[in-house]
Scaffold this active site. Sequence first.
Site, PDB file in Angstrom:
ATOM      1  N   GLY A 175       1.067  -1.291   0.120  1.00 51.62           N
ATOM      2  CA  GLY A 175       0.016   0.056  -0.099  1.00 51.62           C
ATOM      3  C   GLY A 175       0.854   1.205  -0.138  1.00 51.62           C
ATOM      4  O   GLY A 175       1.321   1.794   0.956  1.00 51.62           O
TER       5      GLY A 175
ATOM      6  N   ALA B  18       0.706   7.965   1.058  1.00 47.53           N
ATOM      7  CA  ALA B  18       1.539   8.731   1.721  1.00 47.53           C
ATOM      8  C   ALA B  18       2.285   8.235   2.828  1.00 47.53           C
ATOM      9  O   ALA B  18       3.839   8.443   2.617  1.00 47.53           O
ATOM     10  CB  ALA B  18       0.756   9.822   2.450  1.00 47.53           C
TER      11      ALA B  18
ATOM     12  N   GLY C 251       3.480   4.805   3.162  1.00 47.47           N
ATOM     13  CA  GLY C 251       3.728   3.695   2.693  1.00 47.47           C
ATOM     14  C   GLY C 251       5.079   4.203   1.734  1.00 47.47           C
ATOM     15  O   GLY C 251       6.413   3.709   1.589  1.00 47.47           O
TER      16      GLY C 251
ATOM     17  N   ASN D  88      -3.395   4.038  11.943  1.00 45.42           N
ATOM     18  CA  ASN D  88      -4.195   4.682  13.083  1.00 45.42           C
ATOM     19  C   ASN D  88      -5.352   3.689  13.627  1.00 45.42           C
ATOM     20  O   ASN D  88      -5.804   3.133  12.787  1.00 45.42           O
ATOM     21  CB  ASN D  88      -4.235   6.086  13.034  1.00 45.42           C
ATOM     22  CG  ASN D  88      -3.331   6.898  12.884  1.00 45.42           C
ATOM     23  OD1 ASN D  88      -2.284   6.849  13.690  1.00 45.42           O
ATOM     24  ND2 ASN D  88      -3.526   7.998  11.993  1.00 45.42           N
TER      25      ASN D  88
ATOM     26  N   LYS E  28      -2.304   7.397  21.170  1.00 45.39           N
ATOM     27  CA  LYS E  28      -2.462   8.002  19.589  1.00 45.39           C
ATOM     28  C   LYS E  28      -3.888   8.732  19.321  1.00 45.39           C
ATOM     29  O   LYS E  28      -3.839   9.569  18.648  1.00 45.39           O
ATOM     30  CB  LYS E  28      -1.758   7.157  18.707  1.00 45.39           C
ATOM     31  CG  LYS E  28      -1.759   7.655  16.959  1.00 45.39           C
ATOM     32  CD  LYS E  28      -0.562   8.038  16.887  1.00 45.39           C
ATOM     33  CE  LYS E  28      -0.320   9.341  15.561  1.00 45.39           C
ATOM     34  NZ  LYS E  28      -0.712   8.548  14.424  1.00 45.39           N
TER      35      LYS E  28
ATOM     36  N   SER F  89      -5.483  12.755   7.382  1.00 50.96           N
ATOM     37  CA  SER F  89      -5.672  12.001   6.299  1.00 50.96           C
ATOM     38  C   SER F  89      -7.007  11.683   6.389  1.00 50.96           C
ATOM     39  O   SER F  89      -7.588  11.479   4.941  1.00 50.96           O
ATOM     40  CB  SER F  89      -5.030  10.477   6.764  1.00 50.96           C
ATOM     41  OG  SER F  89      -5.534   9.995   8.030  1.00 50.96           O
TER      42      SER F  89
END
Lengths: 317, 317
Positions: free
Chosen positions: B13, B16, B18, B109, B198, B268
């Site tokens: 994948g 952004a 990867g 995430n 996170k 994202s």
Amino acid sequence: MGTINKPVVGIIGTGAIGGFYGLMLARAGFDVHFLLRSEFSAVAERGLQVDSAVHGPLKLDPVQAYSAAEDMPKCDWLLVGAKTTSNAGLAPSIIAAAKPGAKVLVLQNGLDVEDSLRELLPDSLHLLGGLCLICVHRNGPGLITHQALGAVNVGYHSGPATDDVARMAIVEEGCGLFRTAGIDSQAMPNLHQARWQKLIWNIPYNGLSVLLGAGTTALMADADSRALIQALMAEVVQGAKACGQDVAPGYADFLFTMTEKLPDYWPSMYHDFVHKRPLELEAIYARPLAAAKAAGCELPRIEALYRTLSFIDRRNT
Amino acid sequence: MGTINKPVVGIIGTGAIGGFYGLMLARAGFDVHFLLRSEFSAVAERGLQVDSAVHGPLKLDPVQAYSAAEDMPKCDWLLVGAKTTSNAGLAPSIIAAAKPGAKVLVLQNGLDVEDSLRELLPDSLHLLGGLCLICVHRNGPGLITHQALGAVNVGYHSGPATDDVARMAIVEEGCGLFRTAGIDSQAMPNLHQARWQKLIWNIPYNGLSVLLGAGTTALMADADSRALIQALMAEVVQGAKACGQDVAPGYADFLFTMTEKLPDYWPSMYHDFVHKRPLELEAIYARPLAAAKAAGCELPRIEALYRTLSFIDRRNT
């Protein structure tokens, strides 16, 4: 109750609400005078038009239209249809158009919207609140679309009537105006409580229409917005109870189910947003939140909704 | 720890995340192979380009690009940079590109994003989670903008390493890859706890960027969105604690203050929304809400935010 026979009526703020009820009263034979700002010349020239799904197409032409309250005849009843966001500026117009002992009926949503107005009005004026259960919106200058419902429930806020009997006589006189015009109207013994109850509808639907860009049909068709509406309604009921205002069990469910049967309705706050007018956040969100908080009751979902709407409002206007 | 010397790395994948980390590893001399879907031909022809505010303009050309995992060499490390919404479909590609005993590092995430993948992978593969503290987004096929930060913190999820010493050796090997490439990387002894921590950032900022159409600069400049962000952060901390995962006092404040210093960053989820991709609501909202609820803890603001995002997502895709 002699004054119930065709009193002089003034409409302060001829938007969707003021325009619709003013037109209905004028058609019923009342002597109605309309105060307008930006739409004055359009309405003075072309009249008022209501495209009603209930009553058919209605037209009032000529309209007794005014651009200044000082030019209006003195009125027995003044119906305030302007936005709560302009309440502070309305008092001079109301005073200029009021007969001594006139009745001022505030047709707005939100909690205790009469309070700030009361401070600016002479003690001799009766102040009442009216809750409109109606789907209506402006479509252009002097053009109003009426989609469904129409009832106005009336309660006494403050003024020279000091005992319950005198207050209820004035409230019934107000209800009588509307009933004469073919509009359902009930007297409300407790205006503050009734305003809390009306918020059970306004708090979820007004805000979510802006936040999600959705009318009632879309909001009632999605499992997540339905669940959120019900959770917001439950918080309003909780806030009302914390403030000592009881809500009949099942009333929130009744409003929820009623909304499913409405035509696709986009609440006034959505129209305010689209036309870059200030949103009525103070009356509909900030004041109930503050009242509940003062009673020790947090309403986290309503607060989150209010915060997002405040952000949106600030960028929009 | 012999394998730390230039293992073969596969990127599953190449968005952004990867693309950025893969390019950084390749520039550091690792043998990196990129699996791509829609961007395969663009990247095969023109390479990968990172416009980095930290490292300057970076380019990788030629790229070892593949449109099918079966064509890739067997890899020691697989970095999963795809969206959590596609996790179920990724397992066959991971299995096809993995050496026996390979380490699979999920750079996503959300809470417990490894769990569903674990069920679909052979027991012989190590599964790790990586939390990226980075402001990065795709700007077009093979074009990545890196605005700020960059660290990757790594924790062991499950697999053949059964004792803490063996697990930490593998985690440190992963951290070593990144450090060799000039990227800060810390070992996390408790991946589940780190994922909760996170979320203190992702839950407010990802959702509000979509709901309010705002990047971090606008969100941090408004009193109401600031208050809402802090209230949402407090609910995440409350949820983590209810689930037995401690959060250091002041950690939410640290993230809040750090965000004020960022360049205007659009998370994202905002980019997913704009490009009409499914939002990562399950991993970032639904799973933490369910975990907190199972522990008897209501998170009403997060729930309200999740409901509005679910409505928006359903209409968007």
